[in-house]
Design a protein around this motif. Structure first.
Motif, PDB file in Angstrom:
ATOM      1  N   LEU A 296      -1.610  13.900  -9.481  1.00 23.72           N
ATOM      2  CA  LEU A 296      -0.738  12.859  -8.937  1.00 23.72           C
ATOM      3  C   LEU A 296      -0.683  12.927  -7.411  1.00 23.72           C
ATOM      4  CD1 LEU A 296       2.333  12.877 -11.384  1.00 23.72           C
ATOM      5  CD2 LEU A 296       0.320  11.392 -11.422  1.00 23.72           C
ATOM      6  N   ALA A 297      -0.745  14.153  -6.872  1.00 25.29           N
ATOM      7  CA  ALA A 297      -0.675  14.345  -5.420  1.00 25.29           C
ATOM      8  C   ALA A 297      -2.044  14.293  -4.748  1.00 25.29           C
ATOM      9  CB  ALA A 297      -0.013  15.692  -5.101  1.00 25.29           C
ATOM     10  N   ALA A 298      -3.128  14.212  -5.555  1.00 24.39           N
ATOM     11  CA  ALA A 298      -4.497  14.184  -5.023  1.00 24.39           C
ATOM     12  C   ALA A 298      -4.746  15.346  -4.059  1.00 24.39           C
ATOM     13  CB  ALA A 298      -4.793  12.845  -4.347  1.00 24.39           C
ATOM     14  N   HIS A 299      -4.420  16.543  -4.535  1.00 23.14           N
ATOM     15  CA  HIS A 299      -4.572  17.739  -3.694  1.00 23.14           C
ATOM     16  C   HIS A 299      -4.509  18.963  -4.593  1.00 23.14           C
ATOM     17  CE1 HIS A 299      -3.863  20.632  -0.439  1.00 23.14           C
ATOM     18  NE2 HIS A 299      -4.185  19.677   0.414  1.00 23.14           N
ATOM     19  N   LYS A 300      -5.314  19.993  -4.280  1.00 22.60           N
ATOM     20  CA  LYS A 300      -5.355  21.190  -5.117  1.00 22.60           C
ATOM     21  C   LYS A 300      -4.291  22.215  -4.762  1.00 22.60           C
ATOM     22  CE  LYS A 300     -10.250  20.906  -6.327  1.00 22.60           C
ATOM     23  NZ  LYS A 300     -11.552  21.620  -6.358  1.00 22.60           N
ATOM     24  N   GLY A 301      -3.502  21.927  -3.737  1.00 19.37           N
ATOM     25  CA  GLY A 301      -2.373  22.799  -3.454  1.00 19.37           C
ATOM     26  C   GLY A 301      -2.618  23.878  -2.428  1.00 19.37           C
ATOM     27  N   SER A 302      -3.834  24.391  -2.322  1.00 17.10           N
ATOM     28  CA  SER A 302      -4.105  25.463  -1.369  1.00 17.10           C
ATOM     29  C   SER A 302      -4.476  24.878  -0.009  1.00 17.10           C
ATOM     30  CB  SER A 302      -5.261  26.339  -1.877  1.00 17.10           C
ATOM     31  OG  SER A 302      -6.474  25.611  -1.850  1.00 17.10           O
TER      32      SER A 302
ATOM     33  N   ALA B  15       0.822  -1.210   0.000  1.00 16.06           N
ATOM     34  CA  ALA B  15       0.000   0.000   0.000  1.00 16.06           C
ATOM     35  C   ALA B  15       0.855   1.258   0.000  1.00 16.06           C
ATOM     36  CB  ALA B  15      -0.935  -0.003   1.211  1.00 16.06           C
ATOM     37  N   GLU B  16       2.027   1.198   0.639  1.00 18.95           N
ATOM     38  CA  GLU B  16       2.893   2.379   0.697  1.00 18.95           C
ATOM     39  C   GLU B  16       3.456   2.718  -0.677  1.00 18.95           C
ATOM     40  OE1 GLU B  16       6.590   4.197   3.287  1.00 18.95           O
ATOM     41  OE2 GLU B  16       6.480   2.034   2.996  1.00 18.95           O
TER      42      GLU B  16
ATOM     43  N   THR C  41       1.151   8.183  -0.563  1.00 19.75           N
ATOM     44  CA  THR C  41       2.383   8.328   0.202  1.00 19.75           C
ATOM     45  C   THR C  41       3.408   9.058  -0.651  1.00 19.75           C
ATOM     46  OG1 THR C  41       3.337   6.246  -0.596  1.00 19.75           O
ATOM     47  CG2 THR C  41       1.922   6.145   1.374  1.00 19.75           C
ATOM     48  N   GLN C  42       4.441   9.586  -0.018  1.00 18.18           N
ATOM     49  CA  GLN C  42       5.499  10.266  -0.761  1.00 18.18           C
ATOM     50  C   GLN C  42       6.144   9.322  -1.769  1.00 18.18           C
ATOM     51  OE1 GLN C  42       6.353  13.561  -0.524  1.00 18.18           O
ATOM     52  NE2 GLN C  42       7.871  13.306  -2.149  1.00 18.18           N
ATOM     53  N   LYS C  43       6.418   8.086  -1.353  1.00 17.51           N
ATOM     54  CA  LYS C  43       7.055   7.121  -2.254  1.00 17.51           C
ATOM     55  C   LYS C  43       6.167   6.804  -3.447  1.00 17.51           C
ATOM     56  CE  LYS C  43       9.923   4.805   1.240  1.00 17.51           C
ATOM     57  NZ  LYS C  43      10.162   3.532   1.971  1.00 17.51           N
TER      58      LYS C  43
ATOM     59  N   ILE D 188       2.690  16.382   0.169  1.00 18.90           N
ATOM     60  CA  ILE D 188       3.628  15.799  -0.788  1.00 18.90           C
ATOM     61  C   ILE D 188       4.720  16.805  -1.133  1.00 18.90           C
ATOM     62  CG2 ILE D 188       3.905  14.949  -3.150  1.00 18.90           C
ATOM     63  CD1 ILE D 188       2.598  12.933  -1.290  1.00 18.90           C
ATOM     64  N   GLN D 189       5.964  16.362  -1.046  1.00 17.76           N
ATOM     65  CA  GLN D 189       7.121  17.195  -1.373  1.00 17.76           C
ATOM     66  C   GLN D 189       7.556  16.904  -2.803  1.00 17.76           C
ATOM     67  OE1 GLN D 189       8.746  19.134   1.204  1.00 17.76           O
ATOM     68  NE2 GLN D 189      10.083  20.066  -0.315  1.00 17.76           N
TER      69      GLN D 189
END
Length: 349
Positions: A172-178, A27-28, A190-192, A223-224
């Motif tokens: 890819l990060a499943a996030h809009k950033g704000s 899963a990771e 996960t980051q990996k 996510i970085q």
């Protein structure tokens, strides 16, 4: 290379890639396309590890071997009983050791030309990290800039529909950033796992054609972004979307409409701005959220948070921003978004 072993460069030579690690490890992160066939499940792996530490390696292997044999037998009876003799699988575990080795031994005894990944997932992960230090710089990036609410992600989607190469980092990060960017139906990877998907996506691009990407900070949610990705984006040519405040406000209210369904969560996200806004402002915003007055709330977000932040950061971070062609717009409806995408392809190929 020893018989029965393969390297990460040979992944495409196999009919199936089998991940023998535990479900939690799978899963990771995992090799793209791999299927999960654990030889020890999460609980069993913990039990064997505890016995190894508290009793002895021999006792851990004795008990673990019985678990492994039972799990491999289950996979053979359920997942692989219909595979032809010509089937050629690759099996990996964490380091390419006993878990994948046990699996491959049984597969080869049956008669399949099974191989074990040398160095296991650890070698795959090392390759991904190393590649991401240089891979982004192989592409001609075109960075879509614009204040929050300018429809940049939707513009990327329209560019993709028009046949352009698009790298959607927020997808890819499943996030809009704000600060409000967490998605209601998709947890962040996960980051990996994010880095694996970024690696896979970049390898699917043609370096001879431009790749369109949205201007991002170093972090998208939790996510970085890899340093090489950030550095190359900031040095690449830009195109600036200059949408009117009214168009942006209408777009934000539509695009974030789901926030009105969970007032408590919206108020919690507003609380993350503590230290950036006065307590009085935050309380007013929480009250607007409670009354589901998203139009007024987003209007204040634009004027007091998003725009000041944008004007402080964008000019400084992106070297090509000052010379970027500017595309004005007063329409961020689907038709207006498509028009912007077509204008980008016409003026910024």
């Amino acid at each position: 290379m020893k018989k029965g072993f393969a390297t990460v460069a040979q992944l495409n030579a196999f009919d199936e890639i089998i991940d023998a690690r535990s479900p939690a490890e799978f899963a990771e992160d995992r090799i793209p396309g791999a299927i999960s066939c654990p030889v020890l499940d999460n609980e069993q792996r913990a039990i064997v590890g505890t016995i190894y530490k508290q009793q002895s390696a021999f006792e851990a292997r004795r008990i673990g071997a019985a678990m492994v044999a039972e799990n491999i037998a289950h996979h053979l009876k359920t997942r692989f009983q219909d595979k032809p003799k010509s089937w050629r699988p690759l099996v990996y575990c964490w380091r390419g050791g006993q878990r994948s080795g046990s699996f491959v031994t049984w597969l080869r005894l049956i008669g399949w030309d099974a191989c074990q990944l040398e160095g296991g997932y650890k070698n795959w992960r090392r390759m991904v990290v190393t590649e991401l230090e240089t891979l982004p710089k192989r592409f001609d990036l075109r960075v879509i800039c614009g204040a929050t609410g300018s429809g940049k992600t939707r513009i990327l989607e329209a560019l993709n529909a028009l046949g352009a190469q698009v790298l959607d980092l927020e997808d890819l990060a499943a996030h809009k950033g704000s600060v409000l960017g967490a998605l209601p139906d998709r947890p962040q990877p996960t980051q990996k796992s994010f880095e694996t998907e970024l690696f896979r996506t970049l390898h699917g691009f043609d370096p001879a054609r431009p790749v369109y990407v949205e201007a991002e900070s170093r972090k998208i949610g939790r996510i970085q972004l890899p340093d090489a990705m950030v550095e190359h984006m900031r040095a690449s040519p830009c195109v600036a979307i200059d949408a009117t405040r009214g168009a942006r406000l209408e777009f934000l209210v539509r695009d974030y409409a789901y926030l009105g369904a969970d007032v408590d969560e919206l108020q919690q996200k507003i609380g993350f701005l503590k230290g950036l806004q006065s307590n009085e402002t935050l309380e007013r915003w929480k009250d607007l959220a409670a009354r589901r007055e998203l139009y007024t709330l987003f209007a204040e977000f634009i004027d007091l948070h998003y725009d000041p932040l944008y004007h402080r950061s964008q000019n400084r971070n992106f070297a090509g921003f000052s010379d970027a062609p500017t595309l004005p717009s007063d329409d961020l409806s689907p038709a207006g978004i498509r028009d912007l995408a077509e204008r980008i392809l016409t003026t910024h190929r």
